[in-house]
Design an enzyme around this catalytic site. Sequence first.
Site, PDB file in Angstrom:
ATOM      1  N   ASN A 184       0.927  -1.104   0.024  1.00  0.00           N
ATOM      2  CA  ASN A 184      -0.097  -0.031  -0.027  1.00  0.00           C
ATOM      3  C   ASN A 184       0.968   1.206  -0.026  1.00  0.00           C
ATOM      4  O   ASN A 184       0.504   2.136   0.850  1.00  0.00           O
ATOM      5  CB  ASN A 184      -0.896   0.069   1.258  1.00  0.00           C
ATOM      6  N   HIS A 215      -8.356   3.423   8.896  1.00  0.00           N
ATOM      7  CA  HIS A 215      -9.196   2.200   8.562  1.00  0.00           C
ATOM      8  C   HIS A 215     -10.012   1.874   9.282  1.00  0.00           C
ATOM      9  O   HIS A 215     -11.031   1.030   8.926  1.00  0.00           O
ATOM     10  CB  HIS A 215      -7.944   1.300   8.625  1.00  0.00           C
TER      11      HIS A 215
END
Length: 241
Positions: A184, A215
Amino acid sequence: HDGLGRKQSDLSSDQRQQRLLERPSLLQYLSYTFNFHTCFVGPICTPKEHLVFMDGSYHMQPSDPKPRNVPYPVYAIVSKLVSALLCLAVFTVLKRNMTLDYLLDPKYMTSFPSMPITCMLAGMLIRFRFYFIWILADSINNTAGMGFNGYDKDGNPKWDLMTNVKVFEVELPQNMRSAVNGFNSSCGAWLRRVCFDRAPFSPAAATLLLSALWHGFYPSYYFMFIVISSALVVGRKLRKT
């Protein structure tokens, strides 16, 4: 902020490269804030990179004596598409014989050899699903002309500006830092620019806390980021010794 509100001497090399010396127009601001990538998956590039792509000057270099032709990323598109399909094939094969339910089956989790192997393959199954999506998206971005990252020492164009994962660095890392940087990557670069480089103290812990909050409120995220943060701190101290 970096271009108009701070002294150049206070900026890092990356901040000097990414700063905006002119205030963007309302249309430019909205096009970056509400484009497809930002709305659905988060910022994949900086405002400077977005504006340079939109005005069509992304393939130019400051030292160029004359305009260059726009490089066409045929090799980058095809190679990334093939890589994405290979990741999809690995995911499909593993999913037939390995699911997360195996982690709850006493048959596979009682003996020592099978337990770590089962956990490793189950984790790999999840990662290769992300690999397929990210590499395919990178190939699509390159098809649209996004992702150009200058030229290498031989003058060949590089198309890795929006590369979001480096599979070999994640699967075969030399250390925790290499694995974190390879997974990522676009999100990691954004977190580094907005938090790590600006945090007054404990930048690694502050960045991982921000990532966990971003998140969502899931306990497993906080446990994972605590472990990663501890491993990064230990690795940094070991490299300094």
